[in-house]
Design a protein around this motif. Structure first.
Motif, PDB file in Angstrom:
ATOM      1  N   SER A   8      29.697  26.491  12.370  1.00  0.00           N
ATOM      2  CA  SER A   8      28.534  27.289  11.669  1.00  0.00           C
ATOM      3  C   SER A   8      27.354  26.994  12.666  1.00  0.00           C
ATOM      4  CB  SER A   8      28.406  26.718  10.109  1.00  0.00           C
ATOM      5  OG  SER A   8      27.242  27.342   9.814  1.00  0.00           O
ATOM      6  N   PRO A   9      26.794  28.140  12.714  1.00  0.00           N
ATOM      7  CA  PRO A   9      25.377  28.030  13.455  1.00  0.00           C
ATOM      8  C   PRO A   9      24.484  27.123  12.751  1.00  0.00           C
ATOM      9  CG  PRO A   9      25.691  30.316  12.599  1.00  0.00           C
ATOM     10  CD  PRO A   9      26.616  29.571  12.200  1.00  0.00           C
ATOM     11  N   LEU A  10      24.633  26.680  11.612  1.00  0.00           N
ATOM     12  CA  LEU A  10      23.666  25.837  10.785  1.00  0.00           C
ATOM     13  C   LEU A  10      24.137  24.399  10.642  1.00  0.00           C
ATOM     14  CD1 LEU A  10      22.869  28.124   7.730  1.00  0.00           C
ATOM     15  CD2 LEU A  10      21.516  27.588   9.881  1.00  0.00           C
ATOM     16  N   THR A  11      24.775  23.987  11.672  1.00  0.00           N
ATOM     17  CA  THR A  11      25.205  22.581  12.056  1.00  0.00           C
ATOM     18  C   THR A  11      24.537  21.824  12.712  1.00  0.00           C
ATOM     19  OG1 THR A  11      26.963  22.890  13.582  1.00  0.00           O
ATOM     20  CG2 THR A  11      27.688  23.258  11.229  1.00  0.00           C
ATOM     21  N   ASP A  12      24.662  20.473  12.533  1.00  0.00           N
ATOM     22  CA  ASP A  12      23.766  19.417  13.521  1.00  0.00           C
ATOM     23  C   ASP A  12      24.376  19.284  14.839  1.00  0.00           C
ATOM     24  OD1 ASP A  12      21.632  18.881  11.820  1.00  0.00           O
ATOM     25  OD2 ASP A  12      22.697  17.284  10.889  1.00  0.00           O
ATOM     26  N   ASN A  13      25.655  19.922  15.109  1.00  0.00           N
ATOM     27  CA  ASN A  13      26.470  19.807  16.227  1.00  0.00           C
ATOM     28  C   ASN A  13      26.023  20.545  17.445  1.00  0.00           C
ATOM     29  OD1 ASN A  13      28.024  18.088  14.877  1.00  0.00           O
ATOM     30  ND2 ASN A  13      29.484  19.580  14.385  1.00  0.00           N
ATOM     31  N   ALA A 130      25.822  33.892 -10.371  1.00  0.00           N
ATOM     32  CA  ALA A 130      26.973  34.104 -11.341  1.00  0.00           C
ATOM     33  C   ALA A 130      28.379  34.320 -10.474  1.00  0.00           C
ATOM     34  CB  ALA A 130      26.860  34.710 -12.424  1.00  0.00           C
ATOM     35  N   ALA A 131      28.177  35.070  -9.280  1.00  0.00           N
ATOM     36  CA  ALA A 131      29.383  35.560  -8.615  1.00  0.00           C
ATOM     37  C   ALA A 131      29.782  34.603  -7.453  1.00  0.00           C
ATOM     38  CB  ALA A 131      28.905  36.972  -7.816  1.00  0.00           C
ATOM     39  N   LEU A 132      29.050  33.615  -7.473  1.00  0.00           N
ATOM     40  CA  LEU A 132      29.605  32.482  -6.466  1.00  0.00           C
ATOM     41  C   LEU A 132      30.237  31.425  -6.973  1.00  0.00           C
ATOM     42  CD1 LEU A 132      25.983  32.061  -4.698  1.00  0.00           C
ATOM     43  CD2 LEU A 132      28.051  33.281  -3.877  1.00  0.00           C
ATOM     44  N   THR A 133      30.945  30.614  -5.941  1.00  0.00           N
ATOM     45  CA  THR A 133      31.848  29.527  -6.551  1.00  0.00           C
ATOM     46  C   THR A 133      30.854  28.323  -7.012  1.00  0.00           C
ATOM     47  OG1 THR A 133      31.764  28.472  -4.532  1.00  0.00           O
ATOM     48  CG2 THR A 133      33.577  30.192  -4.947  1.00  0.00           C
ATOM     49  N   PRO A 134      31.241  27.335  -7.710  1.00  0.00           N
ATOM     50  CA  PRO A 134      30.206  26.381  -8.060  1.00  0.00           C
ATOM     51  C   PRO A 134      30.056  25.511  -6.709  1.00  0.00           C
ATOM     52  CG  PRO A 134      32.315  26.373  -9.891  1.00  0.00           C
ATOM     53  CD  PRO A 134      32.440  27.385  -8.677  1.00  0.00           C
ATOM     54  N   ASP A 135      30.849  25.379  -5.948  1.00  0.00           N
ATOM     55  CA  ASP A 135      30.434  24.658  -4.664  1.00  0.00           C
ATOM     56  C   ASP A 135      29.205  25.400  -4.095  1.00  0.00           C
ATOM     57  OD1 ASP A 135      32.210  22.576  -5.074  1.00  0.00           O
ATOM     58  OD2 ASP A 135      33.714  23.381  -3.859  1.00  0.00           O
ATOM     59  N   GLU A 136      29.689  26.840  -4.039  1.00  0.00           N
ATOM     60  CA  GLU A 136      28.269  27.610  -3.106  1.00  0.00           C
ATOM     61  C   GLU A 136      26.979  27.417  -3.947  1.00  0.00           C
ATOM     62  OE1 GLU A 136      30.890  31.103  -1.293  1.00  0.00           O
ATOM     63  OE2 GLU A 136      30.688  31.356  -3.461  1.00  0.00           O
ATOM     64  N   ARG A 137      27.046  27.416  -5.308  1.00  0.00           N
ATOM     65  CA  ARG A 137      25.930  27.301  -6.129  1.00  0.00           C
ATOM     66  C   ARG A 137      25.248  25.950  -5.799  1.00  0.00           C
ATOM     67  NH1 ARG A 137      28.773  30.334  -9.840  1.00  0.00           N
ATOM     68  NH2 ARG A 137      29.489  28.218 -10.988  1.00  0.00           N
ATOM     69  N   GLU A 138      26.037  24.961  -5.675  1.00  0.00           N
ATOM     70  CA  GLU A 138      25.441  23.587  -5.284  1.00  0.00           C
ATOM     71  C   GLU A 138      24.728  23.695  -3.921  1.00  0.00           C
ATOM     72  OE1 GLU A 138      24.562  19.641  -5.356  1.00  0.00           O
ATOM     73  OE2 GLU A 138      25.335  20.761  -7.037  1.00  0.00           O
ATOM     74  N   THR A 139      25.510  23.976  -3.356  1.00  0.00           N
ATOM     75  CA  THR A 139      24.981  24.135  -1.683  1.00  0.00           C
ATOM     76  C   THR A 139      23.753  24.853  -1.820  1.00  0.00           C
ATOM     77  OG1 THR A 139      27.203  24.213  -0.642  1.00  0.00           O
ATOM     78  CG2 THR A 139      25.446  25.170   0.576  1.00  0.00           C
ATOM     79  N   ARG A 142      20.893  22.630  -3.258  1.00  0.00           N
ATOM     80  CA  ARG A 142      20.523  21.734  -2.248  1.00  0.00           C
ATOM     81  C   ARG A 142      19.572  22.468  -0.926  1.00  0.00           C
ATOM     82  NH1 ARG A 142      25.748  20.308  -2.249  1.00  0.00           N
ATOM     83  NH2 ARG A 142      26.088  20.606  -0.173  1.00  0.00           N
ATOM     84  N   ALA A 143      20.256  23.579  -0.796  1.00  0.00           N
ATOM     85  CA  ALA A 143      19.351  24.426   0.399  1.00  0.00           C
ATOM     86  C   ALA A 143      17.887  24.705  -0.118  1.00  0.00           C
ATOM     87  CB  ALA A 143      20.060  25.593   0.873  1.00  0.00           C
ATOM     88  N   ALA A 144      17.702  24.916  -1.353  1.00  0.00           N
ATOM     89  CA  ALA A 144      16.721  25.306  -1.957  1.00  0.00           C
ATOM     90  C   ALA A 144      15.431  24.213  -1.835  1.00  0.00           C
ATOM     91  CB  ALA A 144      16.842  25.895  -3.359  1.00  0.00           C
TER      92      ALA A 144
END
Length: 153
Positions: A8-13, A130-139, A142-144
């Motif tokens: 992903s372009p948003l990784t620390d790698n 509401a249309a996202l998965t729980p994992d996506e909402r959690e991400t 954290r991003a917010a």
């Protein structure tokens, strides 16, 4: 054996963060554009709404204070204030002690417009979340927090 790595372009790698910065910028602008479209008055500019929002959050201001807060010139802010006043969203209140000093504040109608715009924007985000998965909402939660940290620099 495939040596390519799917990252992903948003990784620390990524040693050069320009790709990640560009991806974040484009996603942020696109979401901001979608949110700005959710407004109570279609003809109101983003700058005009920013003035109403500032008055909602921070209370009455003088013209100079509003210009400073919004980082525009006093003549530019005067035009914006005049348009908002003409539409009935704000009012100018003469100072009781210094008649040359005028405070600018929201009318009840202006407050209603801000409240309705905020309600529409929140509803848009709630529906989208509401249309996202729980994992996506959690991400995103954290991003917010991280985005607020970056914005507060």
């Amino acid at each position: 054996m495939n040596d390519s790595v799917d990252e992903s372009p948003l990784t620390d790698n990524i040693p050069d963060h320009s790709a990640a910065a560009s991806e974040l910028r484009m996603a942020t602008f696109r979401l901001a554009r979608r949110l700005r479209a959710q407004r109570a008055v279609d003809t109101m500019s983003d700058g005009q709404f920013a003035v109403l929002a500032a008055l909602t959050v921070h209370g009455a201001h003088t013209l100079g204070q509003l210009a400073d807060r919004e980082r525009v010139t006093a003549p530019s802010m005067n035009r914006t204030v005049s348009l908002l006043e003409g539409a009935g969203y704000i009012t100018r209140i003469p100072d009781a002690v210094d008649r040359r000093r005028v405070s600018i504040d929201l009318t009840d109608y202006g407050r209603t417009i801000v409240d309705e715009t905020v309600r529409r924007r929140d509803a848009f985000l709630e529906e989208s979340l509401a249309a996202l998965t729980p994992d996506e909402r959690e991400t995103l939660a954290r991003a917010a927090l991280i985005m607020r940290k970056v914005a507060d620099k």
